[in-house]
Design a protein around this motif. Sequence first.
Motif, PDB file in Angstrom:
ATOM      1  N   CYS A 142     -10.358   1.201  23.700  1.00 24.29           N
ATOM      2  CA  CYS A 142     -10.858   0.937  22.089  1.00 24.29           C
ATOM      3  C   CYS A 142      -9.255   0.866  21.430  1.00 24.29           C
ATOM      4  CB  CYS A 142     -11.646   2.004  21.485  1.00 24.29           C
ATOM      5  SG  CYS A 142     -12.753   1.782  21.837  1.00 24.29           S
ATOM      6  N   PRO A 143      -8.743  -0.227  21.237  1.00 24.75           N
ATOM      7  CA  PRO A 143      -7.996  -0.410  20.140  1.00 24.75           C
ATOM      8  C   PRO A 143      -7.297   0.702  19.635  1.00 24.75           C
ATOM      9  CG  PRO A 143      -9.395  -2.108  19.465  1.00 24.75           C
ATOM     10  CD  PRO A 143      -9.967  -1.527  20.719  1.00 24.75           C
ATOM     11  N   PRO A 144      -5.864   1.275  18.914  1.00 27.19           N
ATOM     12  CA  PRO A 144      -6.412   2.208  17.770  1.00 27.19           C
ATOM     13  C   PRO A 144      -6.976   1.959  16.558  1.00 27.19           C
ATOM     14  CG  PRO A 144      -3.841   1.743  19.297  1.00 27.19           C
ATOM     15  CD  PRO A 144      -5.274   1.032  19.050  1.00 27.19           C
ATOM     16  N   PRO A 145      -7.682   2.949  16.052  1.00 20.14           N
ATOM     17  CA  PRO A 145      -8.014   2.291  14.580  1.00 20.14           C
ATOM     18  C   PRO A 145      -6.323   2.073  13.791  1.00 20.14           C
ATOM     19  CG  PRO A 145      -7.358   5.067  15.842  1.00 20.14           C
ATOM     20  CD  PRO A 145      -7.023   4.625  15.970  1.00 20.14           C
ATOM     21  N   VAL A 146      -7.143   1.062  12.947  1.00 22.42           N
ATOM     22  CA  VAL A 146      -6.762   0.425  11.755  1.00 22.42           C
ATOM     23  C   VAL A 146      -6.646   2.085  10.106  1.00 22.42           C
ATOM     24  CG1 VAL A 146      -6.238  -0.809  10.141  1.00 22.42           C
ATOM     25  CG2 VAL A 146      -7.016  -1.512  12.574  1.00 22.42           C
ATOM     26  N   GLU A 154      -0.968  -2.255  10.202  1.00 23.60           N
ATOM     27  CA  GLU A 154      -2.240  -2.384  11.256  1.00 23.60           C
ATOM     28  C   GLU A 154      -3.423  -3.991  11.553  1.00 23.60           C
ATOM     29  OE1 GLU A 154      -2.347   2.661  12.766  1.00 23.60           O
ATOM     30  OE2 GLU A 154      -3.046   1.551  11.152  1.00 23.60           O
ATOM     31  N   GLY A 155      -3.780  -3.811  12.282  1.00 22.24           N
ATOM     32  CA  GLY A 155      -5.548  -5.014  11.991  1.00 22.24           C
ATOM     33  C   GLY A 155      -4.281  -6.198  11.625  1.00 22.24           C
ATOM     34  N   ASP A 160       1.236  -2.153   3.875  1.00 22.17           N
ATOM     35  CA  ASP A 160       0.477  -0.516   3.951  1.00 22.17           C
ATOM     36  C   ASP A 160       1.616   0.357   3.781  1.00 22.17           C
ATOM     37  OD1 ASP A 160      -0.442   2.133   4.848  1.00 22.17           O
ATOM     38  OD2 ASP A 160      -1.344   1.126   6.169  1.00 22.17           O
ATOM     39  N   ASP A 161       1.801   0.546   2.113  1.00 24.10           N
ATOM     40  CA  ASP A 161       3.626   1.083   1.811  1.00 24.10           C
ATOM     41  C   ASP A 161       2.830   2.762   2.051  1.00 24.10           C
ATOM     42  OD1 ASP A 161       0.918   1.415   0.232  1.00 24.10           O
ATOM     43  OD2 ASP A 161       2.685   0.374  -2.130  1.00 24.10           O
ATOM     44  N   GLY A 162       1.711   3.603   2.223  1.00 22.06           N
ATOM     45  CA  GLY A 162       1.639   5.002   2.327  1.00 22.06           C
ATOM     46  C   GLY A 162       1.188   5.328   1.294  1.00 22.06           C
ATOM     47  N   ASN A 163       0.086   4.899   0.389  1.00 23.88           N
ATOM     48  CA  ASN A 163       0.136   5.810  -0.900  1.00 23.88           C
ATOM     49  C   ASN A 163      -1.729   4.977  -1.135  1.00 23.88           C
ATOM     50  OD1 ASN A 163       0.283   3.522  -3.059  1.00 23.88           O
ATOM     51  ND2 ASN A 163       2.784   4.100  -2.053  1.00 23.88           N
ATOM     52  N   PHE A 164      -1.581   5.042  -2.859  1.00 24.88           N
ATOM     53  CA  PHE A 164      -3.304   4.267  -3.083  1.00 24.88           C
ATOM     54  C   PHE A 164      -2.777   4.021  -4.519  1.00 24.88           C
ATOM     55  CE2 PHE A 164      -4.217   6.890   0.847  1.00 24.88           C
ATOM     56  CZ  PHE A 164      -4.470   5.888   1.505  1.00 24.88           C
ATOM     57  N   PRO A 166      -2.493   1.696  -7.101  1.00 20.50           N
ATOM     58  CA  PRO A 166      -2.915   0.093  -7.011  1.00 20.50           C
ATOM     59  C   PRO A 166      -1.453  -0.326  -8.443  1.00 20.50           C
ATOM     60  CG  PRO A 166      -3.996   0.934  -8.720  1.00 20.50           C
ATOM     61  CD  PRO A 166      -3.167   2.406  -8.177  1.00 20.50           C
ATOM     62  N   GLY A 167      -1.325  -1.823  -8.281  1.00 19.14           N
ATOM     63  CA  GLY A 167      -0.083  -2.646  -8.323  1.00 19.14           C
ATOM     64  C   GLY A 167       1.067  -2.039  -8.109  1.00 19.14           C
ATOM     65  N   ASP A 168       1.549  -2.201  -6.451  1.00 19.10           N
ATOM     66  CA  ASP A 168       2.384  -1.828  -6.953  1.00 19.10           C
ATOM     67  C   ASP A 168       3.408  -1.911  -5.757  1.00 19.10           C
ATOM     68  OD1 ASP A 168       1.204  -0.281  -4.655  1.00 19.10           O
ATOM     69  OD2 ASP A 168       2.503   0.973  -4.561  1.00 19.10           O
ATOM     70  N   GLY A 169       2.611  -3.327  -4.963  1.00 15.07           N
ATOM     71  CA  GLY A 169       2.862  -4.123  -5.070  1.00 15.07           C
ATOM     72  C   GLY A 169       2.220  -4.458  -3.273  1.00 15.07           C
ATOM     73  N   CYS A 170       0.907  -3.120  -3.019  1.00 17.09           N
ATOM     74  CA  CYS A 170       0.256  -3.282  -2.039  1.00 17.09           C
ATOM     75  C   CYS A 170      -0.638  -2.417  -2.291  1.00 17.09           C
ATOM     76  CB  CYS A 170       1.014  -2.115  -0.988  1.00 17.09           C
ATOM     77  SG  CYS A 170       0.336  -2.013   0.628  1.00 17.09           S
ATOM     78  N   GLU A 171      -2.020  -2.904  -2.518  1.00 20.39           N
ATOM     79  CA  GLU A 171      -2.797  -2.521  -3.314  1.00 20.39           C
ATOM     80  C   GLU A 171      -3.659  -0.774  -2.279  1.00 20.39           C
ATOM     81  OE1 GLU A 171      -4.492  -3.804  -6.346  1.00 20.39           O
ATOM     82  OE2 GLU A 171      -1.764  -3.984  -5.838  1.00 20.39           O
ATOM     83  N   PRO A 172      -4.461  -0.364  -2.735  1.00 25.16           N
ATOM     84  CA  PRO A 172      -5.073   0.520  -2.265  1.00 25.16           C
ATOM     85  C   PRO A 172      -5.917   0.277  -1.227  1.00 25.16           C
ATOM     86  CG  PRO A 172      -5.694   1.017  -4.325  1.00 25.16           C
ATOM     87  CD  PRO A 172      -4.479  -0.430  -4.083  1.00 25.16           C
ATOM     88  N   ASP A 173      -5.758  -0.757  -0.793  1.00 21.15           N
ATOM     89  CA  ASP A 173      -7.496  -1.107   0.139  1.00 21.15           C
ATOM     90  C   ASP A 173      -6.305  -2.041   1.546  1.00 21.15           C
ATOM     91  OD1 ASP A 173      -6.410  -4.436  -0.782  1.00 21.15           O
ATOM     92  OD2 ASP A 173      -8.143  -4.409  -0.918  1.00 21.15           O
ATOM     93  N   CYS A 174      -5.086  -2.321   1.217  1.00 14.69           N
ATOM     94  CA  CYS A 174      -4.019  -2.388   2.509  1.00 14.69           C
ATOM     95  C   CYS A 174      -3.369  -4.332   1.721  1.00 14.69           C
ATOM     96  CB  CYS A 174      -4.275  -2.144   3.089  1.00 14.69           C
ATOM     97  SG  CYS A 174      -3.093  -0.637   3.629  1.00 14.69           S
ATOM     98  N   THR A 175      -3.816  -4.309   0.925  1.00 14.48           N
ATOM     99  CA  THR A 175      -3.708  -6.398   0.654  1.00 14.48           C
ATOM    100  C   THR A 175      -2.392  -6.159  -0.211  1.00 14.48           C
ATOM    101  OG1 THR A 175      -5.058  -6.095  -1.285  1.00 14.48           O
ATOM    102  CG2 THR A 175      -6.122  -6.780   0.846  1.00 14.48           C
ATOM    103  N   LEU A 176      -1.981  -7.200  -0.474  1.00 10.42           N
ATOM    104  CA  LEU A 176      -1.087  -7.763  -1.364  1.00 10.42           C
ATOM    105  C   LEU A 176      -0.965  -7.594  -2.236  1.00 10.42           C
ATOM    106  CD1 LEU A 176       1.415 -10.313   1.001  1.00 10.42           C
ATOM    107  CD2 LEU A 176       2.020  -7.796   0.459  1.00 10.42           C
ATOM    108  N   THR A 177      -0.607  -7.086  -3.445  1.00 11.56           N
ATOM    109  CA  THR A 177      -1.280  -7.217  -4.703  1.00 11.56           C
ATOM    110  C   THR A 177      -0.656  -8.879  -5.220  1.00 11.56           C
ATOM    111  OG1 THR A 177      -0.484  -4.783  -5.368  1.00 11.56           O
ATOM    112  CG2 THR A 177      -0.152  -6.485  -7.503  1.00 11.56           C
ATOM    113  N   PRO A 178      -1.632  -9.020  -5.625  1.00  8.51           N
ATOM    114  CA  PRO A 178      -1.141 -10.759  -6.809  1.00  8.51           C
ATOM    115  C   PRO A 178      -0.227 -11.076  -7.265  1.00  8.51           C
ATOM    116  CG  PRO A 178      -3.579  -9.870  -6.517  1.00  8.51           C
ATOM    117  CD  PRO A 178      -2.876  -8.769  -6.532  1.00  8.51           C
ATOM    118  N   GLU A 179       0.451 -11.778  -7.579  1.00  8.99           N
ATOM    119  CA  GLU A 179       1.833 -12.187  -8.119  1.00  8.99           C
ATOM    120  C   GLU A 179       1.227 -12.153 -10.288  1.00  8.99           C
ATOM    121  OE1 GLU A 179       4.834 -11.531  -7.884  1.00  8.99           O
ATOM    122  OE2 GLU A 179       4.497 -11.281  -5.810  1.00  8.99           O
TER     123      GLU A 179
END
Length: 205
Positions: A142-146, A154-155, A160-164, A166-179
């Motif tokens: 199995c591939p390594p877990p994301v 990953e995946g 992934d900025d290592g925190n949760f 919101p609004g810091d450029g990387c959202e808690p779900d590891c998507t980029l914060t919208p401009e």
Amino acid sequence: GFGQWVEVTATDTARLGGWKLHVGGVTHPLPDHLPLEVMVNDRLVLAASGDVLTNGGIIPDIILPGLDLQGGTVDIALYANGLEIDAVMPEDNWLFVPGRTLSLNQTSVDAVANDEAEAWCPGSSLFGDGDFGTPGTLNAPCPPPVICGNAVIEGDEGCDDGNFTPGDGCEPDCTLTPEPGCGNDLLDVGEGCDDGNQASGDGCS
């Protein structure tokens, strides 16, 4: 359906004749007139049908008519003389893909390691009539877990900025914060509304 099957991997020598496979509330006795002797790392495929024309092209070791895994939503347990040998409970984060088995990582075959949701992944090896899995043979790794929040992209993570936070450029779900701006579905400074589009007359213009 006729294409349903489950694979048992031996972690010790045993005689499985007369053992019972419990699937949900249904008990399937293994034939007691056969010794069903297994050695370490032997694999037995237990299937609802032995007809390769209707079961996806697998050749089972044991046929259990009526076997129904119910899409992986029920517990599966193996018993010997009333003693539970191993059991697997369904997990919310199991990834089911049509036409692909739910395969156990080849390093997680013992009764403890196979309880981890991360030990299971969609099958990746082509078999039979075009499905993916490895009935009767060693599973692919199995591939390594994301893991969102571990500071490693990953995946399909966008970041992934290592925190949760919101609004810091990387959202808690590891998507980029919208401009910032109208139409980004976020209520930015100075906006009275933002419905994620720039259409007029829909309540937010």
